[in-house]
Design a protein around this motif. Structure first.
Motif, mmCIF file in Angstrom:
data_model
loop_
_atom_site.group_PDB
_atom_site.id
_atom_site.type_symbol
_atom_site.label_atom_id
_atom_site.label_comp_id
_atom_site.label_asym_id
_atom_site.label_seq_id
_atom_site.Cartn_x
_atom_site.Cartn_y
_atom_site.Cartn_z
ATOM 1 N N PHE A 16 51.490 60.300 28.687
ATOM 2 C CA PHE A 16 52.044 58.983 28.968
ATOM 3 C C PHE A 16 52.180 58.260 27.633
ATOM 4 C CE2 PHE A 16 49.939 59.287 33.300
ATOM 5 C CZ PHE A 16 51.138 59.397 33.989
ATOM 6 N N ARG A 17 53.362 57.885 27.290
ATOM 7 C CA ARG A 17 53.604 57.073 26.095
ATOM 8 C C ARG A 17 54.170 55.728 26.534
ATOM 9 N NH1 ARG A 17 53.917 59.782 21.097
ATOM 10 N NH2 ARG A 17 53.634 62.042 21.251
ATOM 11 N N GLY A 18 53.558 54.656 26.052
ATOM 12 C CA GLY A 18 54.031 53.348 26.477
ATOM 13 C C GLY A 18 53.545 52.235 25.586
ATOM 14 N N ILE A 19 53.665 51.014 26.083
ATOM 15 C CA ILE A 19 53.259 49.816 25.353
ATOM 16 C C ILE A 19 52.441 48.932 26.292
ATOM 17 C CG2 ILE A 19 54.049 47.754 24.128
ATOM 18 C CD1 ILE A 19 56.597 49.250 23.428
ATOM 19 N N THR A 20 51.324 48.445 25.819
ATOM 20 C CA THR A 20 50.507 47.534 26.623
ATOM 21 C C THR A 20 51.123 46.136 26.539
ATOM 22 O OG1 THR A 20 49.072 47.223 24.689
ATOM 23 C CG2 THR A 20 48.380 48.840 26.316
ATOM 24 N N ASN A 21 51.960 45.846 27.524
ATOM 25 C CA ASN A 21 52.694 44.570 27.488
ATOM 26 C C ASN A 21 52.507 43.733 28.747
ATOM 27 O OD1 ASN A 21 54.093 46.151 29.254
ATOM 28 N ND2 ASN A 21 56.003 46.180 28.094
ATOM 29 N N GLU A 22 51.489 44.076 29.566
ATOM 30 C CA GLU A 22 51.187 43.268 30.739
ATOM 31 C C GLU A 22 49.796 42.665 30.585
ATOM 32 O OE1 GLU A 22 51.932 44.941 34.570
ATOM 33 O OE2 GLU A 22 53.363 46.413 33.786
ATOM 34 N N LEU A 23 49.590 41.538 31.245
ATOM 35 C CA LEU A 23 48.297 40.870 31.176
ATOM 36 C C LEU A 23 47.392 41.416 32.262
ATOM 37 C CD1 LEU A 23 46.693 38.665 29.679
ATOM 38 C CD2 LEU A 23 47.449 37.051 31.442
#
Length: 272
Positions: A16-23
């Motif tokens: 899984f590659r992603g960005i932590t962009n949620e609170l």
């Protein structure tokens, strides 16, 4: 949420590659990814980014595995049954947002070792960044004994670690010229029944995906140069046969030197 929902039971590994962009609920920057399991099995979860936490939760929001990467990558493992699971990736430090991450999910093999030995098949992959490339599997020793390990992948290290964290056995193939040597000449190790963790560290610079195999073979034969220990009964029979040959030779010698015309016949006296 991620769009792709991979099936962990049909893949040796995936990322899984992603960005932590949620609170997240704790105020940390978070991302959520889902995957499914169609057949019960054991899996490894490794986060390759420092200061990043992961939690794996089931359909009932129960945490089945978690790890916290501080200054290096971190991993956890869990036995999972069929169902849908969610990976929660969050930053350890609040205020750090939109940070990239890589979460790797791999099959954790459950290797059975009997008196006849055991084997496992794995895949080495090229790694990057903070990923040390360590692979972990479960080793169940049902019948202990003395074994020799044979790894088909060069430049690889391995270790068998007990639940107490102590290394029960280890080895490597850092010298490829010794990989084809006689199995009887390779170092052996003794191991008792129990559950262990098999740690394999393949080389980092492999091209693509390279399959390998690791076999544990019982060391039951002796080297051809070793002398077999003589049994007590064999020793008695051998010594008796030697004495009989000596006596027969002595009798033959006496008969040859005493045969003359003046010799008196031997008389047997009867004791009454």
């Amino acid at each position: 949420m991620g769009v792709t929902v991979p099936n962990a039971s049909t893949m040796n590994w995936f990322q899984f590659r992603g960005i932590t962009n949620e609170l997240g609920p704790n105020g940390a920057s978070t991302d959520y990814r889902q995957f499914t399991v169609s057949k019960s099995g054991e899996f490894n979860f490794k986060i390759n980014d420092i200061n990043t936490n992961i939690k794996i939760v089931d359909q009932n929001n129960k945490v089945v595995a978690e790890a916290k990467a501080k200054n290096e990558s971190a991993s956890a493992n869990a036995k999972l049954g069929p169902g849908t699971y969610t990976a929660i990736i969050s930053q350890a430090t609040r205020g750090v947002n939109n940070r990239e991450y890589t979460l790797e999910v791999t099959e954790r093999q459950n290797i059975m070792m009997l008196a006849s030995g055991g084997s496992m098949k794995g895949t080495a992959r090229q790694v990057a960044g903070n990923d040390p490339g360590v692979q972990k599997h479960t080793l169940n020793v049902v019948q202990g004994g003395e074994f020799v390990a044979n790894m088909s992948l060069p430049y690889t290290r391995w270790a068998i670690v007990g639940k107490d964290g102590k290394v029960a056995a280890s080895g490597d193939t850092m010298d490829p010229t010794k990989m084809g040597q006689d199995m009887l000449k390779k170092p052996s190790f003794k191991i008792t029944p129990g559950q262990y963790e098999l740690v394999v560290v393949p080389p980092k610079n492999v091209a693509g995906e390279v399959p390998y195999q690791m076999n544990f073979l019982p060391k039951i034969a002796k080297d051809a140069t070793d002398t077999t220990e003589e049994r007590p009964i064999d020793k008695i029979l051998r010594e008796r046969e030697s004495r009989l040959r000596d006596w027969a030779a002595q009798d033959a010698s006496k008969s040859a030197t005493s045969g003359s015309s003046t010799s008196k016949p031997y008389k047997m006296a009867v004791i009454t």
